[in-house]
Design a protein around this motif. Structure first.
Motif, PDB file in Angstrom:
ATOM      1  N   LYS A  13       0.816  -1.207   0.000  1.00  0.00           N
ATOM      2  CA  LYS A  13       0.000   0.000   0.000  1.00  0.00           C
ATOM      3  C   LYS A  13       0.860   1.273   0.000  1.00  0.00           C
ATOM      4  CE  LYS A  13      -4.301   1.662   1.991  1.00  0.00           C
ATOM      5  NZ  LYS A  13      -4.156   2.927   2.732  1.00  0.00           N
ATOM      6  N   GLY A  14       1.919   1.264   0.811  1.00  0.00           N
ATOM      7  CA  GLY A  14       2.795   2.430   0.902  1.00  0.00           C
ATOM      8  C   GLY A  14       3.433   2.768  -0.430  1.00  0.00           C
ATOM      9  N   CYS A  15       3.940   1.742  -1.125  1.00  0.00           N
ATOM     10  CA  CYS A  15       4.593   1.963  -2.410  1.00  0.00           C
ATOM     11  C   CYS A  15       3.579   2.375  -3.472  1.00  0.00           C
ATOM     12  CB  CYS A  15       5.341   0.709  -2.861  1.00  0.00           C
ATOM     13  SG  CYS A  15       6.819   0.404  -1.880  1.00  0.00           S
ATOM     14  N   ARG A  16       2.390   1.782  -3.432  1.00  0.00           N
ATOM     15  CA  ARG A  16       1.365   2.146  -4.413  1.00  0.00           C
ATOM     16  C   ARG A  16       0.967   3.601  -4.248  1.00  0.00           C
ATOM     17  NH1 ARG A  16      -1.969  -2.200  -3.342  1.00  0.00           N
ATOM     18  NH2 ARG A  16      -3.596  -0.720  -2.832  1.00  0.00           N
ATOM     19  N   THR A  17       0.823   4.040  -2.979  1.00  0.00           N
ATOM     20  CA  THR A  17       0.470   5.436  -2.700  1.00  0.00           C
ATOM     21  C   THR A  17       1.574   6.370  -3.188  1.00  0.00           C
ATOM     22  OG1 THR A  17      -0.690   4.673  -0.726  1.00  0.00           O
ATOM     23  CG2 THR A  17      -0.264   7.032  -0.885  1.00  0.00           C
ATOM     24  N   ALA A  18       2.826   6.011  -2.873  1.00  0.00           N
ATOM     25  CA  ALA A  18       3.958   6.836  -3.292  1.00  0.00           C
ATOM     26  C   ALA A  18       4.023   6.912  -4.816  1.00  0.00           C
ATOM     27  CB  ALA A  18       5.258   6.255  -2.735  1.00  0.00           C
ATOM     28  N   LEU A  19       3.847   5.765  -5.467  1.00  0.00           N
ATOM     29  CA  LEU A  19       3.875   5.720  -6.928  1.00  0.00           C
ATOM     30  C   LEU A  19       2.799   6.641  -7.517  1.00  0.00           C
ATOM     31  CD1 LEU A  19       4.923   4.476  -9.563  1.00  0.00           C
ATOM     32  CD2 LEU A  19       3.368   2.569  -9.217  1.00  0.00           C
ATOM     33  N   GLY A  20       1.591   6.581  -6.940  1.00  0.00           N
ATOM     34  CA  GLY A  20       0.496   7.433  -7.406  1.00  0.00           C
ATOM     35  C   GLY A  20       0.832   8.907  -7.256  1.00  0.00           C
ATOM     36  N   ASN A  21       1.447   9.256  -6.108  1.00  0.00           N
ATOM     37  CA  ASN A  21       1.818  10.656  -5.867  1.00  0.00           C
ATOM     38  C   ASN A  21       2.873  11.128  -6.866  1.00  0.00           C
ATOM     39  OD1 ASN A  21       0.075  10.839  -3.704  1.00  0.00           O
ATOM     40  ND2 ASN A  21       1.637  10.370  -2.187  1.00  0.00           N
ATOM     41  N   PHE A  22       3.886  10.289  -7.111  1.00  0.00           N
ATOM     42  CA  PHE A  22       4.933  10.658  -8.058  1.00  0.00           C
ATOM     43  C   PHE A  22       4.368  10.827  -9.466  1.00  0.00           C
ATOM     44  CE2 PHE A  22       8.125   8.882  -4.965  1.00  0.00           C
ATOM     45  CZ  PHE A  22       8.787  10.089  -4.778  1.00  0.00           C
ATOM     46  N   LYS A  23       3.463   9.919  -9.832  1.00  0.00           N
ATOM     47  CA  LYS A  23       2.870  10.018 -11.164  1.00  0.00           C
ATOM     48  C   LYS A  23       2.027  11.278 -11.294  1.00  0.00           C
ATOM     49  CE  LYS A  23       2.906   5.414 -13.053  1.00  0.00           C
ATOM     50  NZ  LYS A  23       2.162   4.179 -13.335  1.00  0.00           N
ATOM     51  N   ALA A  24       1.313  11.632 -10.222  1.00  0.00           N
ATOM     52  CA  ALA A  24       0.503  12.851 -10.229  1.00  0.00           C
ATOM     53  C   ALA A  24       1.412  14.072 -10.360  1.00  0.00           C
ATOM     54  CB  ALA A  24      -0.334  12.936  -8.957  1.00  0.00           C
ATOM     55  N   LEU A  25       2.550  14.040  -9.652  1.00  0.00           N
ATOM     56  CA  LEU A  25       3.509  15.145  -9.712  1.00  0.00           C
ATOM     57  C   LEU A  25       4.080  15.280 -11.127  1.00  0.00           C
ATOM     58  CD1 LEU A  25       5.189  17.309  -8.216  1.00  0.00           C
ATOM     59  CD2 LEU A  25       6.821  15.520  -7.631  1.00  0.00           C
ATOM     60  N   GLU A  26       4.420  14.129 -11.734  1.00  0.00           N
ATOM     61  CA  GLU A  26       4.958  14.140 -13.093  1.00  0.00           C
ATOM     62  C   GLU A  26       3.927  14.730 -14.058  1.00  0.00           C
ATOM     63  OE1 GLU A  26       5.750  10.273 -14.695  1.00  0.00           O
ATOM     64  OE2 GLU A  26       6.448  11.131 -16.584  1.00  0.00           O
ATOM     65  N   PHE A  27       2.685  14.290 -13.912  1.00  0.00           N
ATOM     66  CA  PHE A  27       1.605  14.809 -14.755  1.00  0.00           C
ATOM     67  C   PHE A  27       1.453  16.321 -14.550  1.00  0.00           C
ATOM     68  CE2 PHE A  27      -2.949  15.789 -15.371  1.00  0.00           C
ATOM     69  CZ  PHE A  27      -3.044  15.471 -16.720  1.00  0.00           C
ATOM     70  N   GLY A  28       1.505  16.740 -13.283  1.00  0.00           N
ATOM     71  CA  GLY A  28       1.378  18.161 -12.964  1.00  0.00           C
ATOM     72  C   GLY A  28       2.461  18.990 -13.623  1.00  0.00           C
TER      73      GLY A  28
END
Ligand code: ZN
Length: 91
Positions: A13-28
């Motif tokens: 769960k921790g890695c999935r959340t982190a991955l989602g945040n990084f992807k959102a940041l990249e998209f941003g």
């Protein structure tokens, strides 16, 4: 072969959340780059005297956020998808 995403990130769960945040940041960052270029292009089409002095820094900002987004996508791959090193085994 070790597949970090399939073996760990997908079920952690921790890695999935982190991955989602990084992807959102990249998209941003991509959105920001496009927006900055859009502002400069718009100010070129209909010159806004107030924006003129900012066109160079705006373009630099767009280039920087594109470079950072590229670096981030490399970092995301290295951290969450790399096929050799198993974070689950190291932990
Ligand atoms: Zn994890």
């Amino acid at each position: 072969m070790l597949d970090r995403y399939q073996q760990h990130v997908k079920i952690c769960k921790g890695c999935r959340t982190a991955l989602g945040n990084f992807k959102a940041l990249e998209f941003g960052l991509h959105v920001l780059a496009v927006a900055l270029v859009g502002v400069v292009a718009a100010s070129g089409a209909a010159p806004l005297p107030k924006l003129q002095p900012f066109s160079v820094p705006l373009v630099c900002g767009a280039v920087l956020s594109t470079v950072f987004a590229r670096w981030l996508s490399h970092f995301i791959y290295k951290t969450f998808y790399f096929h050799d090193y198993n974070h689950a085994a190291v932990k």
